[in-house]
Design a protein around this motif. Structure first.
Motif, PDB file in Angstrom:
ATOM      1  N   ASP A 116       0.869  -1.178   0.000  1.00  0.00           N
ATOM      2  CA  ASP A 116       0.000   0.000   0.000  1.00  0.00           C
ATOM      3  C   ASP A 116       0.903   1.224   0.000  1.00  0.00           C
ATOM      4  O   ASP A 116       1.186   1.818   1.034  1.00  0.00           O
ATOM      5  N   LEU A 117       1.351   1.583  -1.212  1.00  0.00           N
ATOM      6  CA  LEU A 117       2.450   2.549  -1.303  1.00  0.00           C
ATOM      7  C   LEU A 117       2.058   3.953  -0.841  1.00  0.00           C
ATOM      8  O   LEU A 117       2.922   4.755  -0.521  1.00  0.00           O
ATOM      9  N   TYR A 118       0.746   4.239  -0.813  1.00  0.00           N
ATOM     10  CA  TYR A 118       0.330   5.546  -0.300  1.00  0.00           C
ATOM     11  C   TYR A 118       0.734   5.720   1.167  1.00  0.00           C
ATOM     12  O   TYR A 118       0.840   6.833   1.660  1.00  0.00           O
ATOM     13  N   LYS A 119       0.992   4.601   1.833  1.00  0.00           N
ATOM     14  CA  LYS A 119       1.455   4.668   3.223  1.00  0.00           C
ATOM     15  C   LYS A 119       2.739   5.491   3.355  1.00  0.00           C
ATOM     16  O   LYS A 119       3.017   6.042   4.427  1.00  0.00           O
ATOM     17  N   LEU A 120       3.505   5.560   2.278  1.00  0.00           N
ATOM     18  CA  LEU A 120       4.764   6.331   2.332  1.00  0.00           C
ATOM     19  C   LEU A 120       4.529   7.799   2.674  1.00  0.00           C
ATOM     20  O   LEU A 120       5.441   8.485   3.130  1.00  0.00           O
TER      21      LEU A 120
END
Ligand code: TH1
Length: 825
Positions: A504-508
């Motif tokens: 869930d790359l938006y977590k970055l």
């Protein structure tokens, strides 16, 4: 784990002791060696074999679950899959990396050393092939039923050597010592007809029946590469077809038809899958290439139909509910008439029924607007190789022309423009038009590109079928392009924000709030420095060039093409060099300019640019007056595994194509994800990267698409820039001397000629000054350590959008309409 848990999870991952035992067992039993004798290659193979058992277990369960749930699946047809190495990726995705590394360490082996033994699977040229590889990773990770279909090339993209500055091509032999990942599936062999003639018959019902009597038949042998999703639940396959001569020889065909074919062709069956065409974005127009395309499409369609029939028999009514086929560019477009042929000639459906099914099955991705990349085949060539398909293409076109006539009555200009057939000296079949007409959805690969597909490439198709043309912005898999390739940064991120970002790359985005935090800035930049040190070691080893890790690492890695403008970068380097010679105190931050690029073997100017980069590098790197302020490094044989070392070590990402020419780019995303700052034009996905990171965290320069068009329309004159800008004149004139090529004056002159006498098609000179200004702004930003660290952190933090999981989600929602399938034990 207690006994009950172990029971419900029979394939629980190996622990360290079991892993050790498995490796040793394979050394002994599969490789006939032992712990004392084994070299790194044997250790590598034994390690692959140790995890392959678990991979295959996952594959078996996945196939069973898909079968029992009778799932709708996407079939990704692509002439290229640029997979790179698989060991590190598979270990990461199975969650076994640390176990394996520990097990090997106890056996006295460094995992990083044995990973270097793996040859890259380089079955692709560049972005298009790597995109396909990222997509199948995401599909498996998201538990979507999917299969990749392509060609099992014996030789992938050539290996590049540099001799006295020039590119030499050597054959790539990725399978010479065996490939531990692939499984041959002789039970699923297919036969592919080629050449011959078409017989027209009249059936009892008065129905006209066409029968193709092929002149030869080749065999397609499937090799399956398991594709392990992150966390290892779904294991999909990539099925690659290898050609071979058919068992019952061509005499059968010959006898059955009783026909002595005057134009019977002898394509050696084995040569079909022998070698990947090395042209990126140029259409080869070669007969063998068309045969390759038909070969893998025909095998793949028959494979899909065999699987469908196992569940649904001869009932075609559900075919389009079960099957969607994504065409990765027009390379597999011949699948459209092939499916029509199977439905009409073989299954005996009537045309409208068959067309109704076909046009619900296919979707097409356009990857470029460059005219030289838009595939066109001479009708005569198709007629010779695939006589029935040409008839079907004519029929498709005939019916389409009637539809055009309804919309634009008696408008012959528009008919000529939209026709699949381009009239002229030689009739040509336009594969792009065939793809748009035969598909239910067409997408471009970045917002700007998709807008241009609608406005410039296919405006009438957009008017005819509103909504059919759409956008899906490209993406990259963060499992390979951050977690696996940049372990230090990954661990730092895990510590700071937790470890669920790979799915869930938006977590970055959670990193953004630390962008101003001095401690985090230090840690982030320390990781960057360590990665730069690793790359510096690599550069020393391979080229014997010493680079300073405190200099800016400025990286341009991509295929060599004029529109990508590596020569703009080069001219700027020459300008800096000249400034230093004129003024030894010229104030600049020391910079290492690093290139990686292969040129198509027949692309003369691209090869000249590689030569020029190397010659300028030689001179600058050995000139004491430069005082180490500039180093120029051309790393030979750029490939996925080299990208994995360069990207984590980059400070500056060069994305400098002429606006409107780079459809998307994906290297731009990989570099920004790893904390490099982009210097780029408003082109392709750069536009969306700029939107995400904000204007303060990217260096945008140069003409916009609109300005490019306007300048072209008003008559672009490169000589004006040459005469008006003394620095441009000086560096171009410099190319004509023998300063960089002692004793060989004129060796670099083709670059100057292309920019002046041949009109500078890609407007290098028009963008030169604004590019130089952007570079000065970069120096200024880099001098402020805190500012640079903040920019780098924000770049990483804002890359959520560019995970290929998001691209796949867009495809699923807008085009494929698929549901995930949970894998049962
Ligand atoms: C590339 C595009 O140039 C690039 O901008 C894009 O990011 C990438 O595809 C993935 O979408 C292309 N590669 C090829 C290769 C061939 C023909 C056309 C293209 S477009 C052989």
């Amino acid at each position: 784990m207690n006994a009950k848990a172990a029971k419900t999870q029979p394939s629980s991952p190996l622990d360290k002791a079991e892993f050790k035992a498995a490796i040793v067992k394979h050394l002994h039993c599969s490789l006939g060696t032992d712990e004392n004798k084994a070299n790194n290659h044997a250790w590598w193979k034994a390690t692959c074999a140790a995890i392959q058992a678990q991979v295959l277990e996952g594959l078996r369960k996945t196939q069973k679950s898909h079968y029992f749930n009778d799932t709708r699946a996407v079939h990704y047809f692509s002439a290229e899959f640029l997979m790179g190495r698989l060991l590190s990726n598979n270990l990461q995705n199975l969650g076994l990396f640390d176990v394996a590394s520990g097990a090997l360490k106890e056996l006295g082996v460094e995992i990083t050393d044995i990973m270097e033994e793996e040859p890259d699977m380089a079955l692709g040229n560049g972005g298009l092939g790597r995109l396909a590889a990222c997509f199948i990773d995401s599909l498996a990770t998201m538990e979507l039923p999917a299969i990749g279909y392509g060609i099992h090339y014996e030789h992938g993209l050539f290996r590049q050597e540099i001799k006295s500055g020039a590119q030499i091509e050597r054959p790539d032999s990725w399978r010479d010592y065996g490939n531990p990942w692939e499984i041959c599936r002789p039970e699923s062999i297919q036969e592919v007809p080629l050449f011959g003639y078409v017989e027209t018959k009249y059936g009892e019902s008065g129905r006209i029946q066409k029968e193709w009597h092929p002149g030869s038949i080749v065999k397609g042998i499937p090799w399956d590469i398991p594709v392990v999703g992150y966390e290892g639940k779904t294991v999909n396959v990539l099925r690659l077809w290898q050609s071979d001569s058919s068992d019952y020889f061509n005499w059968d065909v010959f006898n059955a038809g009783g026909y002595v074919d005057a134009q019977r062709e002898n394509v050696q069956a084995e040569t079909i899958s022998k070698v990947l065409y090395p042209n990126d974005e140029t259409e080869a127009g070669k007969e063998l290439r068309l045969i390759q395309q038909y070969f893998f499409c025909s095998c793949s369609l028959k494979d899909i139909i065999r699987r469908y029939k196992r569940a649904h028999g001869d009932d075609w009514s559900r075919f389009a509910d079960q099957v969607v086929i994504q065409l990765n560019d027009t390379h597999p477009a011949i699948a459209i008439p092939e499916l029509m042929r199977i439905l009409v000639d073989r299954a005996e459906l009537d045309w409208d029924q068959a067309w109704g099914i076909s046009t619900k099955v296919f979707a097409y991705t356009n990857h470029t607007l460059l005219p030289e990349a838009l595939e066109k085949w001479p009708a005569r060539m198709i007629e010779k190789i695939l006589p029935r398909h040409l008839e079907i293409i004519y029929e498709i076109n005939h019916r389409f022309m009637a539809e055009v006539d309804k919309k634009w009555p008696s408008d012959n200009r528009i008919k000529a423009k939209l026709s699949i057939i381009e009239e002229g000296n030689e009739k040509m079949v336009r594969m792009g038009h065939l793809s748009v007409i035969g598909s239910f959805a067409v997408n471009g690969v970045a917002e700007m590109h998709s807008r241009l597909v609608k406005s410039d490439l296919f405006p009438e198709f957009d008017a005819l079928w509103p909504g059919k043309l759409t956008n899906v912005t490209n993406g990259i898999t963060p499992r390979r392009w951050l977690k696996a390739c940049n372990p230090e940064l990954s661990k730092l991120i895990d510590k700071k924000i937790g470890s669920d970002w790979p799915k869930d790359l938006y977590k970055l985005e959670a990193l953004e709030k630390y962008a101003d935090n001095k401690t985090f800035q230090k840690q982030f930049m320390q990781v960057k420095l360590n990665n730069k040190q690793l790359l510096a070691d690599e550069i020393r080893e391979s080229l014997d060039i010493e680079v300073d890790v405190n200099a800016i690492f400025d990286v341009q890695i991509k295929r060599l093409h004029e529109y990508k403008r590596q020569h703009l970068n080069l001219l700027h380097i020459m300008a800096l060099y000249r400034r230093l010679l004129e003024n030894p105190d010229y104030d600049m931050v020391p910079r290492v300019f690093i290139f990686g690029a292969k040129a198509a073997p027949g692309y003369k100017l691209a090869k000249d640019i590689i030569y020029a980069i190397n010659k300028v590098a030689d001179k600058i790197n050995n000139d004491p007056r430069v005082n180490n302020k500039i180093k120029v490094v051309f790393l030979p044989n750029y490939r996925v595994s080299l990208a994995e070392k360069m990207i984590p070590a980059s400070d500056v990402s060069e994305q400098i194509s002429t606006a409107g020419k780079e459809a998307s780019g994906t290297g731009n995303m990989k570099l920004a994800l790893n904390g490099a700052i982009t210097v780029g034009t408003l082109d392709g996905a750069n536009v969306e990267i700029a939107e995400e990171v904000g204007d303060d965290n990217i260096f945008i320069f140069g003409l916009t698409v609109e300005e490019v068009h306007e300048l072209k329309d008003n008559g672009y004159k490169p000589y004006d820039y040459y005469y008006r800008d003394p620095e441009i004149k000086a560096v171009l004139d410099w190319l004509e001397t023998d300063y960089f090529t002692p004793g060989k004056p004129g060796a670099l002159v083709s670059i100057k000629q292309s920019l002046l006498d041949h009109g500078d098609q890609y407007m290098v000179l028009a963008d030169f000054r604004s590019y130089c200004d952007a570079q000065i702004a970069i120096d200024e930003a880099y001098r402020d350590k805190a500012r640079w660290a903040k920019m780098a952190i924000i770049n990483t933090a804002k890359m959520g959008k560019f995970t290929s999981d998001r691209s796949i989600k867009d495809y699923v929602e807008r085009i494929w309409k698929l549901s995930p399938c949970k894998i049962e034990n």
